[in-house]
Design an enzyme around this catalytic site. Structure first.
Site, PDB file in Angstrom:
ATOM      1  N   PRO A   1       0.825  -1.216   0.000  1.00  0.00           N
ATOM      2  CA  PRO A   1       0.000   0.000   0.000  1.00  0.00           C
ATOM      3  C   PRO A   1       0.860   1.268   0.000  1.00  0.00           C
ATOM      4  O   PRO A   1       0.484   2.276  -0.599  1.00  0.00           O
ATOM      5  CB  PRO A   1      -0.820  -0.140   1.287  1.00  0.00           C
ATOM      6  CG  PRO A   1      -0.955  -1.628   1.442  1.00  0.00           C
ATOM      7  CD  PRO A   1       0.387  -2.183   1.011  1.00  0.00           C
ATOM      8  N   TYR A   2       2.034   1.215   0.633  1.00  0.00           N
ATOM      9  CA  TYR A   2       2.933   2.378   0.594  1.00  0.00           C
ATOM     10  C   TYR A   2       3.298   2.711  -0.855  1.00  0.00           C
ATOM     11  O   TYR A   2       3.142   3.849  -1.310  1.00  0.00           O
ATOM     12  CB  TYR A   2       4.198   2.083   1.413  1.00  0.00           C
ATOM     13  CG  TYR A   2       5.278   3.114   1.225  1.00  0.00           C
ATOM     14  CD1 TYR A   2       5.177   4.363   1.831  1.00  0.00           C
ATOM     15  CD2 TYR A   2       6.406   2.861   0.431  1.00  0.00           C
ATOM     16  CE1 TYR A   2       6.168   5.327   1.645  1.00  0.00           C
ATOM     17  CE2 TYR A   2       7.390   3.806   0.240  1.00  0.00           C
ATOM     18  CZ  TYR A   2       7.277   5.040   0.851  1.00  0.00           C
ATOM     19  OH  TYR A   2       8.245   5.993   0.661  1.00  0.00           O
ATOM     20  N   GLY A   3       3.774   1.696  -1.598  1.00  0.00           N
ATOM     21  CA  GLY A   3       4.151   1.919  -3.000  1.00  0.00           C
ATOM     22  C   GLY A   3       2.955   2.356  -3.830  1.00  0.00           C
ATOM     23  O   GLY A   3       3.066   3.232  -4.692  1.00  0.00           O
TER      24      GLY A   3
ATOM     25  N   SER B   1       0.407   4.011  -2.785  1.00  0.00           N
ATOM     26  CA  SER B   1       0.042   5.399  -2.435  1.00  0.00           C
ATOM     27  C   SER B   1       0.924   6.390  -3.190  1.00  0.00           C
ATOM     28  O   SER B   1       0.461   7.439  -3.629  1.00  0.00           O
ATOM     29  CB  SER B   1       0.119   5.625  -0.918  1.00  0.00           C
ATOM     30  OG  SER B   1       1.465   5.726  -0.476  1.00  0.00           O
TER      31      SER B   1
END
Ligand SMILES: NC(=O)c1ccc[n+]([C@@H]2O[C@H](COP(=O)([O-])OP(=O)(O)OC[C@H]3O[C@@H](n4cnc5c(N)ncnc54)[C@H](O)[C@@H]3O)[C@@H](O)[C@H]2O)c1
Length: 321
Positions: A142-144, A146
């Site tokens: 989810p970080y990537g 985002s």
């Protein structure tokens, strides 16, 4: 005509990148103003800090009333990949929704150029190395996701509303400028973790010793903070001079294995590093190295402080903590 002073705004200005950028920009005669939603400091390094979220429209109106904003360096965000897997709601909320709200506020005050702190995480497990900017975007956290989503929003805002932007896809940031230390909570980055283990008399950990690399450990591309700050300034100049909105990889263009980092700590600290050799972690690609040809060509980027891993290790080892 307006008599408002010029300023550059740094979101996430109390963080590792934001503070380093503020310190150097101030030295260069710029007038940085920081926004951050942590802490209570009203000034850092003599620079004003506005406490609050980038999503807060009142902050942007106040800034626009007080200053002629030349550039926004958008460094604010949550940064721990593993946390994003367990709490995607928080990561999308801070890194996507709050950033989208910011974009709308910036549009209302006149589409100031934005230099965005993106990440190599947009590529996921890349098929080619070194990785060019046009490689497939297939983030695996989810970080990537985002980071990639916000890049796409910037691109759409540019087409529809003329919002100028550059996304800098950082590889692994290390080293220090102006005494600003890397200090994340929790800390997940290799160099500070190795340092902390050695200082506490513990064994640093190597995750994965059977990768298809020369020494079996994973290879990453480390960029020194001095070079990272420099490329931000270059990106802002590029936009000011009419450069087309786009993304650039920012790394050193060469890789160092985890084992090489351990050997660097031995050279710098004079201690023997008896690392614990553990199995691979899920989701860690064997090799992540940036193709930096585009940043070299369009921004004149020259990562001269990033060629020697010992320089980055020395910065962190010598800071005394
Ligand atoms: N450090 C790295 O190696 C690295 C690598 C790739 C990308 N990046 C990106 O660079 C940026 C800066 O990284 P860093 O290492 O300085 O992280 P950091 O955690 O030290 O700093 C981020 C700062 O942003 C602030 N923040 C978060 N959400 C906010 C919001 N909604 N409004 C206002 N402030 C907010 C935090 O309080 C923090 O001070 C991040 O966006 C990160 O994803 C960093």
């Amino acid at each position: 005509m307006t008599d408002k002073p010029n300023a550059v705004v740094i979101t996430g200005g109390l963080g590792y990148v934001g503070q380093s950028l503020a310190a150097v920009l101030q030295d260069q005669g710029a007038n940085p103003v920081l926004i951050d939603n942590r802490g209570v400091a009203s000034q850092v390094l003599g620079v004003p800090v506005i406490r609050g979220s980038v999503a807060d429209g009142a902050i942007w109106r106040q800034l626009a009333d007080s200053y002629h904003i030349q550039t926004i360096y958008h460094c604010a965000g949550l940064i721990v990949v593993s946390e994003s897997v367990h709490d995607p709601a928080r990561y999308f909320s801070e890194n996507v929704c709050a950033s989208l709200a910011m974009l709308n506020h910036v549009r209302a005050i006149g589409s100031v150029p934005i230099v965005f702190s993106s990440s190599a995480a947009v590529y996921g497990n890349p098929q080619t190395t070194p990785i060019p900017e046009d490689a497939v975007k297939a983030p695996i956290s989810p970080y990537g996701m985002s980071k990639w989503e916000f890049e796409q929003m910037l691109a759409a805002f540019e087409v529809a509303y003329g919002q100028p932007w550059v996304a800098l896809r950082y590889f692994n940031v290390a080293g220090a400028v102006k005494g600003v230390r890397e200090q994340h909570e929790p800390e997940t980055h290799l160099l500070p973790l190795v340092k902390a283990a050695l200082r506490q008399g513990q064994q640093p950990q190597i995750f994965g010793t059977d990768y298809p690399t020369p020494d079996g450990t994973a290879i990453r591309d480390y960029i020194h903070m001095a070079d990272l700050v420099d490329v931000h300034v270059r990106a802002a100049d590029y936009l000011t001079h009419g450069g087309a909105s786009r993304a650039f990889n920012v790394g050193s263009g060469r890789g160092h294995s985890v084992q090489e980092v351990m050997e660097g700590f031995e050279r710098v600290s004079g201690r023997s590093v008896n690392a614990q050799r553990l199995p691979r972690r899920a989701g860690d690609p064997p090799v992540l190295v940036a193709d930096i040809a585009q940043a070299q060509e369009y921004l004149g980027f020259d990562p001269k402080h990033s060629q020697d891993i010992d320089e980055m290790i020395r910065d962190i080892w010598q800071d005394g903590v």
